[in-house]
Design an enzyme around this catalytic site. Structure first.
Site, short mmCIF file in Angstrom:
data_model
loop_
_atom_site.label_atom_id
_atom_site.label_comp_id
_atom_site.label_asym_id
_atom_site.label_seq_id
_atom_site.Cartn_x
_atom_site.Cartn_y
_atom_site.Cartn_z
N ASP A 59 2.12 44.95 -28.00
CA ASP A 59 0.77 45.41 -28.26
C ASP A 59 0.10 45.85 -26.95
O ASP A 59 0.10 45.11 -25.97
CB ASP A 59 -0.05 44.28 -28.89
CG ASP A 59 -1.51 44.65 -29.09
OD1 ASP A 59 -1.81 45.26 -30.13
OD2 ASP A 59 -2.32 44.35 -28.20
N TYR A 64 -6.61 49.05 -21.44
CA TYR A 64 -6.02 48.09 -20.52
C TYR A 64 -5.63 48.81 -19.22
O TYR A 64 -4.51 49.28 -19.04
CB TYR A 64 -4.79 47.42 -21.14
CG TYR A 64 -5.06 46.67 -22.42
CD1 TYR A 64 -6.34 46.29 -22.80
CD2 TYR A 64 -4.01 46.33 -23.28
CE1 TYR A 64 -6.57 45.59 -23.98
CE2 TYR A 64 -4.23 45.63 -24.46
CZ TYR A 64 -5.52 45.28 -24.80
OH TYR A 64 -5.75 44.59 -25.98
N TYR A 219 -5.02 37.16 -31.18
CA TYR A 219 -4.91 37.30 -29.72
C TYR A 219 -5.60 36.14 -29.04
O TYR A 219 -6.38 35.41 -29.64
CB TYR A 219 -5.43 38.66 -29.24
CG TYR A 219 -6.92 38.92 -29.35
CD1 TYR A 219 -7.82 38.44 -28.40
CD2 TYR A 219 -7.43 39.73 -30.37
CE1 TYR A 219 -9.18 38.72 -28.47
CE2 TYR A 219 -8.78 40.03 -30.45
CZ TYR A 219 -9.66 39.51 -29.49
OH TYR A 219 -11.01 39.80 -29.56
N ARG A 243 -12.05 35.13 -15.97
CA ARG A 243 -12.20 33.69 -16.16
C ARG A 243 -13.08 33.05 -15.08
O ARG A 243 -13.47 31.89 -15.22
CB ARG A 243 -10.81 33.03 -16.17
CG ARG A 243 -9.96 33.48 -17.35
CD ARG A 243 -8.53 33.02 -17.25
NE ARG A 243 -7.81 33.69 -16.16
CZ ARG A 243 -6.52 33.51 -15.89
NH1 ARG A 243 -5.81 32.70 -16.65
NH2 ARG A 243 -5.94 34.15 -14.90
N GLY A 295 0.12 37.04 -23.78
CA GLY A 295 0.24 37.82 -22.56
C GLY A 295 1.27 37.24 -21.61
O GLY A 295 1.50 36.02 -21.59
N ALA A 296 1.89 38.11 -20.83
CA ALA A 296 2.85 37.68 -19.81
C ALA A 296 2.80 38.67 -18.65
O ALA A 296 2.83 39.88 -18.88
CB ALA A 296 4.26 37.61 -20.37
N ARG A 297 2.71 38.16 -17.43
CA ARG A 297 2.63 39.04 -16.27
C ARG A 297 3.93 39.07 -15.49
O ARG A 297 4.07 39.83 -14.54
CB ARG A 297 1.49 38.59 -15.35
CG ARG A 297 0.15 38.54 -16.07
CD ARG A 297 -0.99 38.34 -15.12
NE ARG A 297 -1.28 39.56 -14.37
CZ ARG A 297 -2.28 39.69 -13.52
NH1 ARG A 297 -3.08 38.67 -13.29
NH2 ARG A 297 -2.49 40.81 -12.89
N GLN A 301 7.11 34.06 -17.68
CA GLN A 301 6.13 33.87 -18.74
C GLN A 301 6.59 34.54 -20.02
O GLN A 301 6.41 33.99 -21.12
CB GLN A 301 4.78 34.44 -18.31
CG GLN A 301 4.11 33.69 -17.17
CD GLN A 301 2.86 34.40 -16.66
OE1 GLN A 301 2.54 35.52 -17.10
NE2 GLN A 301 2.16 33.77 -15.75
#
Length: 334
Positions: A59, A64, A219, A243, A295-297, A301
């Site tokens: 997705d 983004y 999400y 955050r 999510g994964a960076r 992850q």
């Protein structure tokens, strides 16, 4: 230990006939915007690792990183397009100032606009960036109060007839929005925030979508990392990381979450899993939740999230986790 004899959990996207992995890769962080930047090479490895471990649902969205995430996804899936159920979005625009002003970026204003002209423009831009000729699931990103949903759906249904998209979704909706989409055409899924710390969807949307065979793509299942099991009190957030000033990441909240994680730990140990994987598995076993976008960076992850799709919690485990969440997550700072 994780049962690797089990297959990645897959589910149908509404009534579209499209099957996708229940664990999906969300790429907001890969775009870098509001996440303190991005690393393209590392992000490409994250996408490819997800695919290699059975995740088929990817997705993304133009917003983004103003196209950055779509560009990265396009590079990552080159030669692997047939293994991917590709979802992207429309409706947050910066090429026109039509519609409803939403917010400003360093590059100018962003509007919510879902008029037919913008949708036709946006889909072509996304197809180009993603390096594909069809988008499997096309989602209205945020709702536009200036354009009737019937007009928006007319454009989306035409794109489906033209073979540019295969299914239709809507995100950040009200129940009234969902009813309007259903009245205007075939809505296959809604994409909404849902996690242990934000469960209002159970009252607002779940009864409606279950009655109409509409899938839910949740999400922020890990609440931007708050429920990942690693968010200690010493963690700091820099730059444009959203955050940094988010009250949900207050010290008192992190202490409450830490107590919850202590109770999740034995379940994780029993499955040979991480606490984050158990949170994702719990999410996917909630009534009405079809997919969990995570999510994964980086590659690590991505693999961790993918393996959550192999976990099947018992009814007793789901009940125990729900009880612990109700005990420790009440009265969180909003």
């Amino acid at each position: 230990m994780l049962d690797h004899t089990k297959d990645q959990l897959t589910r149908e996207l509404g009534t579209s006939g499209i099957q996708a992995s229940a664990v999906g890769l969300g790429t907001w962080a890969i775009g870098g915007w509001m996440w303190g930047g991005t690393d393209e090479a590392r992000s490409i490895k994250a996408v490819q690792a997800s695919i290699d471990h059975g995740v088929t649902l990817i997705d993304t969205a133009p917003m983004y990183g103003s196209g950055v995430a779509e560009d990265i996804v396009g590079k990552a899936i080159k030669g692997r397009r047939d293994k991917v159920v590709l979802a992207t979005k429309c409706g947050l625009v910066w090429h026109t100032q039509k519609g409803n002003h939403f917010f400003d970026t360093d590059d100018g204003p962003v509007h919510r606009y879902l008029g037919k002209d913008a949708i036709i423009y946006e889909v072509e831009q996304s197809l180009r960036r993603l390096g594909t000729d069809v988008i499997d699931h096309y989602i209205t990103h945020w709702q536009d109060p200036t354009t009737p949903i019937a007009e928006t759906m007319e454009a989306l249904e035409q794109l489906k007839k033209d073979g540019k998209i295969r299914s239709i979704g809507a995100s950040n909706t009200s129940p009234e929005d969902v009813k309007a989409y259903l009245a205007a055409g075939q809505l296959d899924a809604v994409q909404e925030e849902y996690s242990m710390v934000k469960r209002d969807l159970e009252q607002t949307h779940i009864p409606l979508v279950r009655e109409n065979n509409v899938s839910v793509l949740s999400y922020s299942s890990l609440a931007l990392g708050l429920l990942g099991g690693r968010m200690g009190p010493e963690r700091t957030f820099e730059g444009d990381d959203q955050r940094r000033d988010n009250p949900r990441f207050s010290m008192s909240n992190r202490e409450k979450v830490a107590r919850l994680m202590e109770q999740i730990a034995p379940v994780a140990d029993a499955h040979g899993a991480t606490k984050a994987q158990i949170v994702i598995a719990w999410t996917l076993q909630q009534p009405g939740i079809t997919f969990s976008l995570c999510g994964a960076r980086d590659e690590g992850q991505a693999v961790e999230n993918a393996k959550a799709g192999l976990i099947r919690l018992s009814e007793d485990e789901v009940r125990a986790i729900s009880t612990a969440a109700a005990t420790h997550l009440t009265d969180l700072d909003a």
